[in-house]
Design an enzyme around this catalytic site. Sequence first.
Site, mmCIF file in Angstrom:
data_model
loop_
_atom_site.group_PDB
_atom_site.id
_atom_site.type_symbol
_atom_site.label_atom_id
_atom_site.label_comp_id
_atom_site.label_asym_id
_atom_site.label_seq_id
_atom_site.Cartn_x
_atom_site.Cartn_y
_atom_site.Cartn_z
ATOM 1 N N LYS A 15 -14.845 -76.869 18.567
ATOM 2 C CA LYS A 15 -15.295 -78.002 17.849
ATOM 3 C C LYS A 15 -15.114 -77.802 16.237
ATOM 4 C CE LYS A 15 -19.721 -78.700 19.672
ATOM 5 N NZ LYS A 15 -19.760 -77.442 20.431
ATOM 6 N N ARG A 90 -26.140 -84.440 21.158
ATOM 7 C CA ARG A 90 -26.145 -83.379 21.880
ATOM 8 C C ARG A 90 -26.908 -84.024 23.250
ATOM 9 N NH1 ARG A 90 -24.842 -78.869 18.687
ATOM 10 N NH2 ARG A 90 -24.613 -76.923 19.993
ATOM 11 N N ARG A 129 -16.625 -63.961 18.623
ATOM 12 C CA ARG A 129 -16.583 -64.774 17.193
ATOM 13 C C ARG A 129 -17.185 -64.069 16.080
ATOM 14 N NH1 ARG A 129 -18.463 -70.942 17.731
ATOM 15 N NH2 ARG A 129 -20.656 -70.166 17.673
ATOM 16 N N ARG A 162 -22.915 -64.750 14.603
ATOM 17 C CA ARG A 162 -24.117 -65.364 14.709
ATOM 18 C C ARG A 162 -25.225 -65.062 15.512
ATOM 19 N NH1 ARG A 162 -21.987 -71.774 15.812
ATOM 20 N NH2 ARG A 162 -23.858 -71.413 17.096
ATOM 21 N N ARG A 173 -26.903 -71.311 26.306
ATOM 22 C CA ARG A 173 -26.560 -72.604 25.615
ATOM 23 C C ARG A 173 -25.505 -73.236 26.444
ATOM 24 N NH1 ARG A 173 -24.043 -68.938 20.756
ATOM 25 N NH2 ARG A 173 -22.798 -71.349 20.261
HETATM 26 P P1 AMP Z 1 -23.826 -74.971 16.806
HETATM 27 O O1 AMP Z 1 -23.499 -74.524 15.625
HETATM 28 O O2 AMP Z 1 -23.261 -76.315 17.110
HETATM 29 O O3 AMP Z 1 -23.427 -74.226 18.161
HETATM 30 O O4 AMP Z 1 -25.495 -75.345 17.132
HETATM 31 C C1 AMP Z 1 -26.022 -74.042 17.026
HETATM 32 C C2 AMP Z 1 -27.605 -74.221 17.402
HETATM 33 O O5 AMP Z 1 -28.252 -75.208 16.698
HETATM 34 C C3 AMP Z 1 -27.697 -74.803 18.987
HETATM 35 O O6 AMP Z 1 -27.733 -74.061 20.007
HETATM 36 C C4 AMP Z 1 -28.865 -75.611 18.920
HETATM 37 O O7 AMP Z 1 -30.143 -74.759 18.783
HETATM 38 C C5 AMP Z 1 -29.096 -76.082 17.309
HETATM 39 N N1 AMP Z 1 -28.425 -77.517 17.169
HETATM 40 C C6 AMP Z 1 -27.195 -78.060 16.786
HETATM 41 N N2 AMP Z 1 -26.927 -79.125 16.698
HETATM 42 C C7 AMP Z 1 -28.030 -79.576 17.510
HETATM 43 C C8 AMP Z 1 -28.498 -80.905 17.901
HETATM 44 N N3 AMP Z 1 -27.483 -82.123 17.772
HETATM 45 N N4 AMP Z 1 -29.724 -81.206 18.580
HETATM 46 C C9 AMP Z 1 -30.449 -80.144 18.650
HETATM 47 N N5 AMP Z 1 -30.137 -78.956 18.360
HETATM 48 C C10 AMP Z 1 -29.003 -78.632 17.739
#
Ligand code: AMP
Length: 215
Positions: A15, A90, A129, A162, A173
């Site tokens: 994404k 999400r 990554r 990360r 996740r």
């Molecule tokens: P990402 O960078 O999109 O993989 O997000 C990393 C982490 O941020 C996720 O595992 C969640 O803990 C949190 N997170 C990101 N976007 C959301 C969202 N829309 N709702 C809730 N938690 C989020």
Amino acid sequence: MIVNLILLGPPGAGKGTQAQRLVERLKLPQISTGDLLRAAVRDGTDLGRQAKEYMQRGELVPDSVVVLMLKKRMQADDCRTGCILDGFPRAVTQAEILEGVFSEQARSLNHVVSIEVPEEELVRRLTGRRSCPKCGAMFHVMFSPPEKEGVCDKCDGELITRADDNEETIRNRIAVYREQTEPLKKYYEEKGLLRPIDGTGTPKDIEEKIAKVIG
Ligand code: AMP
């Protein structure tokens, strides 16, 4: 033309990579709630402190925190011609909130691109990554290594792994995605907005597939 687009998909589907490519192609801003949250954690803000533990466990951060950040970002001037949402919504609750935000701002959602990738491929991608916290560029130790190990090709920043890209958190996740996020596919399919695409292949191939489904 105004375009509001959601990129949906499990962690590691690409994404973020595709959002960055679409920024160039469509001249629209990317809104990544993950990036906004990581910045808040780094800056030690109130919202960041509330989010940190959920993120470390690979769980969803409560809507109250994420939605505040999202609304503020969507009000910025650069979002007037549309935006690319990466990582939001999400869960169905968030999709409903987003609908409210769109209607308050008299705008509408055009496409939900669902990037499909098998689970073992996701784990392979995420464990290798590396990302640049300065400019957001992404690399992979095997599939797309930087020219100089540990250094960003674009801005010379120091690359990091990360905190949530370890195997245990990755599996969690993905499980959270299956339980809470995947039901969004049906939700958007019923609204006629879902555009599923095969997310295996090169980033360029996938970008072309996305360009095709969004016209
Ligand atoms: P990402 O960078 O999109 O993989 O997000 C990393 C982490 O941020 C996720 O595992 C969640 O803990 C949190 N997170 C990101 N976007 C959301 C969202 N829309 N709702 C809730 N938690 C989020």
